[in-house]
Write a protein that holds these residues in place. Sequence first.
Motif, PDB file in Angstrom:
ATOM      1  N   TYR A 165       0.827  -1.289   0.104  1.00 35.92           N
ATOM      2  CA  TYR A 165       0.043   0.132   0.067  1.00 35.92           C
ATOM      3  C   TYR A 165       0.878   1.216   0.019  1.00 35.92           C
ATOM      4  CZ  TYR A 165       1.059   0.414   5.081  1.00 35.92           C
ATOM      5  OH  TYR A 165       1.859   0.345   6.149  1.00 35.92           O
ATOM      6  N   LYS A 166       0.459   2.459  -0.540  1.00 32.86           N
ATOM      7  CA  LYS A 166       0.892   3.336  -0.480  1.00 32.86           C
ATOM      8  C   LYS A 166       0.137   4.852  -0.127  1.00 32.86           C
ATOM      9  CE  LYS A 166       3.372   4.650  -4.171  1.00 32.86           C
ATOM     10  NZ  LYS A 166       3.629   5.196  -5.527  1.00 32.86           N
ATOM     11  N   ILE A 167       0.440   5.391   0.966  1.00 29.27           N
ATOM     12  CA  ILE A 167      -0.458   6.417   1.855  1.00 29.27           C
ATOM     13  C   ILE A 167       0.004   7.786   1.407  1.00 29.27           C
ATOM     14  CG2 ILE A 167      -0.914   7.514   3.860  1.00 29.27           C
ATOM     15  CD1 ILE A 167      -1.153   4.624   4.975  1.00 29.27           C
ATOM     16  N   LYS A 168       1.444   8.141   1.314  1.00 30.26           N
ATOM     17  CA  LYS A 168       1.732   9.403   1.114  1.00 30.26           C
ATOM     18  C   LYS A 168       1.821   9.533  -0.476  1.00 30.26           C
ATOM     19  CE  LYS A 168       5.328  12.538   2.397  1.00 30.26           C
ATOM     20  NZ  LYS A 168       6.778  12.903   2.983  1.00 30.26           N
ATOM     21  N   LYS A 169       1.383  10.932  -0.929  1.00 29.27           N
ATOM     22  CA  LYS A 169       1.771  10.995  -2.519  1.00 29.27           C
ATOM     23  C   LYS A 169       3.372  11.067  -2.589  1.00 29.27           C
ATOM     24  CE  LYS A 169      -2.044  11.608  -4.890  1.00 29.27           C
ATOM     25  NZ  LYS A 169      -2.807  12.725  -4.958  1.00 29.27           N
ATOM     26  N   GLY A 170       3.701  10.339  -3.645  1.00 30.50           N
ATOM     27  CA  GLY A 170       4.923  10.372  -4.131  1.00 30.50           C
ATOM     28  C   GLY A 170       5.865   9.561  -2.904  1.00 30.50           C
ATOM     29  N   GLY A 171       5.272   8.993  -2.026  1.00 35.16           N
ATOM     30  CA  GLY A 171       6.290   8.281  -1.093  1.00 35.16           C
ATOM     31  C   GLY A 171       6.288   6.843  -1.577  1.00 35.16           C
ATOM     32  N   LYS A 172       7.076   5.942  -0.725  1.00 34.40           N
ATOM     33  CA  LYS A 172       7.483   4.795  -1.042  1.00 34.40           C
ATOM     34  C   LYS A 172       6.163   3.722  -0.639  1.00 34.40           C
ATOM     35  CE  LYS A 172      12.265   5.146  -0.606  1.00 34.40           C
ATOM     36  NZ  LYS A 172      13.698   4.827   0.031  1.00 34.40           N
ATOM     37  N   GLN A 173       6.023   2.861  -1.482  1.00 35.83           N
ATOM     38  CA  GLN A 173       5.230   1.736  -1.365  1.00 35.83           C
ATOM     39  C   GLN A 173       5.551   0.996   0.005  1.00 35.83           C
ATOM     40  OE1 GLN A 173       3.087  -1.017  -4.422  1.00 35.83           O
ATOM     41  NE2 GLN A 173       4.991  -1.999  -4.035  1.00 35.83           N
ATOM     42  N   GLN A 174       4.676   0.551   0.846  1.00 36.74           N
ATOM     43  CA  GLN A 174       4.863  -0.110   2.098  1.00 36.74           C
ATOM     44  C   GLN A 174       4.287  -1.534   2.052  1.00 36.74           C
ATOM     45  OE1 GLN A 174       3.384   3.335   4.424  1.00 36.74           O
ATOM     46  NE2 GLN A 174       4.963   2.667   5.786  1.00 36.74           N
TER      47      GLN A 174
END
Length: 203
Positions: free
Chosen positions: A120-129
């Motif tokens: 999943y990815k919460i933050k825009k432009g962030g890394k996938q977790q």
Amino acid sequence: AIVAGLVSFRAVIDKGDLKELSSRLGGMQKKIDAALKRPLNRTADKARSLIAKEITQRINIKRKDLLGSGKGSSKSALISKSAMKWQANTIVVTLKKEDQPQLMKFVTKVARYRGGGVYYKIKKGGKQQFLPGAFIVKKHGVRFVTRRKGKARKPIADPLRAVSPWAVYVKNNLGPPINLELTGYLKKEVRAAIKNVIRKQSK
């Protein structure tokens, strides 16, 4: 101001505009309240829209998930507004600290190997977790992410959830720039209300 999940904006109405409106309506409070109801409500809607815009620019959530959509949208909205009167000079928009969207809304893919998990990815432009041991189930027609506790065969009943819009609002200090834009917007709406009174009286 932020108090227990309530975000309030000072709805300061220009004294000159208020004096003109009062004069044209003969100082009758009920008529003044009625004339200002639309400007205040539209400004509150604008506040909700601005907050949603800022949050969707920061996390991967859709606008409709914040503001609700379709019938009963006010019930499903994560950003709502309260009733208001101009005497209080306050517009209250509610972002409940405990209202967290389901993690399902942020899932990018599901791991298929043994043990499983979801990305999943919460933050825009962030890394996938990656959340190991998590999987997607369907209950009453709704799909959500969950995971088992210990060795239990059945998963926990509650969906896993992500960060709340309230936390995003607080962390990014969104109040000051939004409040600045709302001040100009409210003045424009009040001027429109005055023009509407003038138009009606001239008929």
